[in-house]
Write an enzyme that holds these catalytic residues in place. Structure first.
Site, short mmCIF file in Angstrom:
data_model
loop_
_atom_site.label_atom_id
_atom_site.label_comp_id
_atom_site.label_asym_id
_atom_site.label_seq_id
_atom_site.Cartn_x
_atom_site.Cartn_y
_atom_site.Cartn_z
N GLU A 172 -39.61 -34.11 -23.55
CA GLU A 172 -38.33 -34.43 -24.17
C GLU A 172 -38.08 -35.92 -24.03
OE1 GLU A 172 -34.67 -32.36 -22.89
OE2 GLU A 172 -33.86 -34.39 -22.97
N CYS A 200 -23.82 -17.87 -17.46
CA CYS A 200 -24.41 -17.27 -16.28
C CYS A 200 -25.87 -16.95 -16.56
CB CYS A 200 -23.69 -15.97 -15.93
SG CYS A 200 -21.93 -16.21 -15.63
N LYS A 240 -15.95 -15.26 -17.07
CA LYS A 240 -16.64 -15.73 -18.27
C LYS A 240 -15.96 -15.17 -19.52
CE LYS A 240 -20.78 -14.71 -20.90
NZ LYS A 240 -21.45 -16.00 -21.05
N ILE A 254 -42.83 -26.72 -30.14
CA ILE A 254 -42.91 -26.44 -28.71
C ILE A 254 -43.09 -24.96 -28.42
CG2 ILE A 254 -41.72 -26.80 -26.49
CD1 ILE A 254 -42.66 -29.36 -27.95
N CYS A 296 -38.14 -29.97 -27.79
CA CYS A 296 -38.10 -28.71 -27.05
C CYS A 296 -38.24 -27.56 -28.04
CB CYS A 296 -36.81 -28.60 -26.23
SG CYS A 296 -36.90 -27.36 -24.89
N HIS A 324 -31.30 -30.25 -29.53
CA HIS A 324 -30.00 -29.77 -29.05
C HIS A 324 -28.90 -30.00 -30.07
CE1 HIS A 324 -32.59 -30.68 -25.62
NE2 HIS A 324 -32.11 -29.56 -25.14
N1 GLN Z 1 -42.12 -22.59 -25.25
C1 GLN Z 1 -40.74 -22.59 -24.89
C2 GLN Z 1 -39.89 -22.62 -26.14
O1 GLN Z 1 -40.25 -23.24 -27.07
C3 GLN Z 1 -40.39 -23.76 -24.03
C4 GLN Z 1 -38.95 -23.73 -23.57
C5 GLN Z 1 -38.59 -24.77 -22.57
O2 GLN Z 1 -39.20 -25.80 -22.49
N2 GLN Z 1 -37.57 -24.58 -21.81
O3 GLN Z 1 -38.84 -22.05 -26.20
ZN ZN Z 2 -38.28 -27.87 -23.35
#
Ligand code: GLN
Ligand code: ZN
Length: 805
Positions: free
Chosen positions: A703, A554, A21, A469, A764, A732
């Site tokens: 999502e 990783c 890595k 989220i 997310c 993202h």
């Molecule tokens: N509550 C988490 C966050 O907002 C949810 C993360 C996830 O869905 N992988 O980071």
């Molecule tokens: Zn998520």
């Protein structure tokens, strides 16, 4: 007694200290050059071969070393390099810059997406361009898609296929490395993914064709590869066809025979490797193929052992995977010997022993762990230790096992005994509590319609409520504070104060933005599983237990070794503080039982369902404590629910039943007035929408921003009953979504779902983003919701007026 052959299907390439890595990332950053990177790779390969040979393994794998991913390397080997990633792609229509390349085919259609560019020759940078869209050399472009390798947490790069795809040997890493290993005196066995699994795992990049039709084009490239491997001195080649443990369409199953007939090479023996499950309906296909040997997974699918032995033609080698390549437990050598029964006599030298699958999926070396106590450590085995277990098993099957093997057996016996009796593992309180669980415990008090009415009269949320989220940007400050605290550089009080500062900041920003349901921001969490695991009994954490997830990434999964319980509240202080700062509801934030299970190494001494229920009970206490502390909305994330699906569809329902039950057990202890949210990071719901609905969460956020169409289709066919927040923008990407784009998405959603049921949120958590883009995006999101509230509010009023008239 005859000699048993021992081998491994693959060794982790990252290095015990994640050297690969570090080297790869240094190369990307321009800190080292290609020669330096290659030298480091060579050093690691040699070290891993040496280590396996020193442990006593007879046959050493090659081709398991990959700079990024082994499927990617195979694509390059076979010349399946998308045109956009080829060197000289930017010089469309001009002669290729590197004239050394031998391009044998002509008649080029040199458009960016055509399958046949002039020159498929690949090098290190080609791999990185395919994987990341950029490399030190060549033009930046879009990367290949990445997806999960079967049911593991390893991600491979999805091969891209076009009609008329041409394949030719274009990258010789595996040949060179095999030559290298043989020159060093090893009995080297190159490992390649077989043609059918290779095609299966890829994707058609043009409409109206079937990638299986490419098989005839593909096989000559495999033939060339095999011939060259034989030429450098390989005696055996391991050809992996893991898709033989999946439900295969008839056409795919039938193609195996054709393919393997063509791959027969007089100078080479093929070991067909299957793993991660049972062959089941593919059994007769697998045993009849014209290959010299078959490897099966006897850990995941011990039940298939005897039927395979019965059906396997007597000239073939059978490699039995007895040592778990997917988990970190020390092998119970005595049990493994028992499992083999009289097979050593029956099979004689046709018997090979190995780990169940490549050791890619476990950490490298247990010996490095300094902080695990001796007892816990005695229960574990990482890749290096697993190799010695395979060797010990073979030794123990000889008339006079050596000292090392006898000692290994004693240690194994001791470890099993202590695991069976240890009070750290078996907690009578947890057991008693589980036994007392009733059906009602996973049932909310009232049905959703009643609950939502009560929740709404309390929460008074507007139409299309806005929320996020859970996590907010994890700034450098936040990470430094956590690190300093962990290293003992700042006091607990100091840490608490700083984290409170972060929470206050997050709340203030959300108030400012006008969001309706707030979050505390998760500043105190480095990882959504580790954070809770560290506070639960039954979880352990390693220092160096790294496993490759993708490329240079990783992960260090926790180990669930014992009965899980919650000694004390985990999040209540933070939640209470966050709520004290605002009159708006602040969501409590937890990680659900299925995710806590699947993102860890799980126990192998009880069913997964049992472990999930234990975690659920621990979370249930936390959920109730949050409620008692005045938290009106509690979110329990389950991003791993879908990835837990078994490989065979016949097992889906069984899994979904206990998974759904565990989730419900964790959240059903609350009153109707408390609103339960959940979150999932994907939208491929089609096949499990029934289970998603059965979770009976009051609100689910998902999502969808990248695949709205797909998701909404689901809701045309299925009447999803509860509230839902289809993510309106892609977190993202750093791009700030426009108000119009989000309005359009929401309008589309409202055509498929009742507008009263829709929430407005990103797709997310925001922890990987920076504040500037986060605030800009959320401001637009709130504006979009407000705009639609007016529109829909009006139509709602009009509808009411019409009804009165
Ligand atoms: N509550 C988490 C966050 O907002 C949810 C993360 C996830 O869905 N992988 O980071
Ligand atoms: Zn998520």
């Amino acid at each position: 007694m005859t000699q048993i052959t021992t081998h491994s299907l693959g060794f982790p390439r990252i290095g015990a200290g994640r050297e690969l890595k570090k080297a790869v990332e240094a190369y990307w950053a321009g800190d080292i050059d290609r020669a330096q990177l290659q030298a480091e790779g060579q050093r690691l390969r040699r070290a891993h071969w040496e280590l396996q040979a020193a442990a006593g393994l007879d046959v050493i794998p090659t081709g398991d070393f990959a700079w990024y991913d082994q499927v990617l390397a195979l694509s390059a080997t076979l010349g399946n390099v998308p045109v956009r990633h080829r060197l000289g792609y930017e010089n469309q229509g001009e002669t290729a810059t590197d004239t050394d390349h031998q391009c044998t085919h002509t008649g080029l259609e040199e458009t960016p997406e055509a399958p046949d560019g002039p020159c498929t020759q690949a090098d290190l940078d080609t791999l990185f361009r395919m994987a990341r869209g950029r490399a030190p050399s060549g033009e930046a472009t879009s990367a290949c898609e990445m997806t999960k390798w079967f049911d593991t947490n390893y991600h491979y790069l999805v091969p891209e296929f076009h009609p008329e795809q041409h394949f030719e040997l274009s990258y010789t890493q595996i040949i060179d490395e095999t030559r290298e290993a043989i020159a060093q005196g090893y009995r080297a066995k190159p490992v390649i993914l077989g043609p059918l699994s290779y095609l299966w795992l890829g994707k058609e990049k043009a409409p109206d064709f079937d990638r299986l039709d490419l098989l005839e084009n593909l096989l000559p490239a495999y033939q060339t590869l095999l011939a060259q491997l034989a030429e450098v001195g390989a005696e055996w080649v391991q050809i992996d066809e893991p898709i033989l443990v999946l439900d295969l369409p008839q056409a795919w199953r039938q193609a195996f025979e054709r393919a393997y007939h063509q791959l027969q090479t007089p100078t080479l023996k093929l070991l067909l490797a299957t793993y991660f499950g049972a062959l089941e309906d593919n059994l007769s296909t697998a045993v009849q193929l014209p290959v010299a040997g078959l490897h099966i997974d006897a850990v995941r699918a011990p039940e298939q052992l005897l039927s395979v032995v019965d059906r396997l033609p007597t000239h073939k080698v059978l490699s039995i995977g007895l040592v778990d390549g997917r988990n970190i437990w020390r092998n119970d050598l005595r049990a493994s010997l028992e499992q083999l029964g009289d097979l050593p006599e029956r099979l004689g030298e046709r018997l090979w022993l190995a780990p169940s699958c490549s050791l890619l999926h476990v950490p490298v070396d247990l010996e490095r762990e300094q902080k695990l106590d001796a007892e816990l450590k005695s229960w574990l085995a990482f890749a290096r230790q697993k190799v010695t277990e395979v060797v010990a098993l073979a030794q123990l099957l000889t008339p006079e096992p050596d000292e090392r093997a006898r000692e290994a057996l004693e240690q194994s016996d001791r470890a099993q005994a202590s695991r069976q009796q240890s009070e750290r593992i078996h907690n009578p309180r947890v057991r008693a509590r589980l036994e007392a669980v009733t059906r009602e415990d996973s049932q909310r008090q009232s049905p959703f319609v009643e609950r939502i009415r009560r929740q709404q009269s309390l929460l008074q949320l507007p139409l299309l409520p806005t929320t996020t989220i859970g996590s907010f940007p994890q700034t450098r400050d936040i990470r430094q504070t956590r690190r300093a605290f962990k290293l003992g550089q700042i006091s607990e009080v100091e840490y608490q104060n700083r984290m409170r500062g972060e929470i206050a900041d997050a709340i203030a920003r959300q108030e400012q933005l006008g969001l309706d349901v707030l979050v505390h921001g998760e500043a105190e969490r480095n990882d959504m599983v580790e954070y809770f695991g560290e506070q639960l009994d039954g979880y352990a954490f390693t220092q160096f237990g790294w496993v490759q997830s993708y490329g240079s990434r990783c992960v260090k999964p926790p180990i669930i070794y014992g009965d899980v319980q919650r000694p004390r509240a985990m999040t209540v202080q933070w939640a209470r503080y966050a709520q004290s700062l605002s009159n708006k509801p602040v969501k409590g934030m937890l990680t659900g039982p299925i995710t806590m299970l699947f993102w860890s190494f799980e126990r192998n001494d009880q069913p997964m369902a049992e472990t999930a229920r234990q975690i659920a009970l621990a979370l249930r206490d936390e959920v109730k404590d949050l409620e008692a502390a005045g938290i009106q909305i509690i979110q329990v994330d389950e991003p791993a629910l879908r990835e837990g699906l078994p490989l065979r569809q016949s097992r889906w329902q069984g899994y979904l039943d206990w998974a759904v039950e565990a989730f419900r057990l964790s959240v059903s202890g609350v009153n109707d007035e408390t609103q339960i949210h959940t979150h999932m990071c994907y939208s491929e719901f089609n096949d499990i929408i029934g289970a998603i609905a059965a979770l009976d969460a009051d609100v689910i956020t998902i999502e969808t921003s990248r695949s709205q169409g797909e998701l909404l289709q689901v809701f045309e066919d299925f009447d999803y009953p509860n509230d839902i927040g289809p993510g309106v923008y892609d977190i993202h990407s750093p791009n700030v979504p426009s108000v119009e784009a989000m309005v359009t998405l929401l309008e589309r959603a409202a055509q498929h779902l009742p507008v009263e049921r829709i929430w407005v949120n990103p797709d997310c958590g925001l922890k990987t983003r920076g504040w500037p883009e986060t605030e800009a995006a959320l401001a637009n999101m709130v504006a979009a919701a407000q705009q639609l509230r007016q529109a829909y509010g009006k139509t709602a009023a009009e509808r009411a007026k019409q009804r009165r008239a």
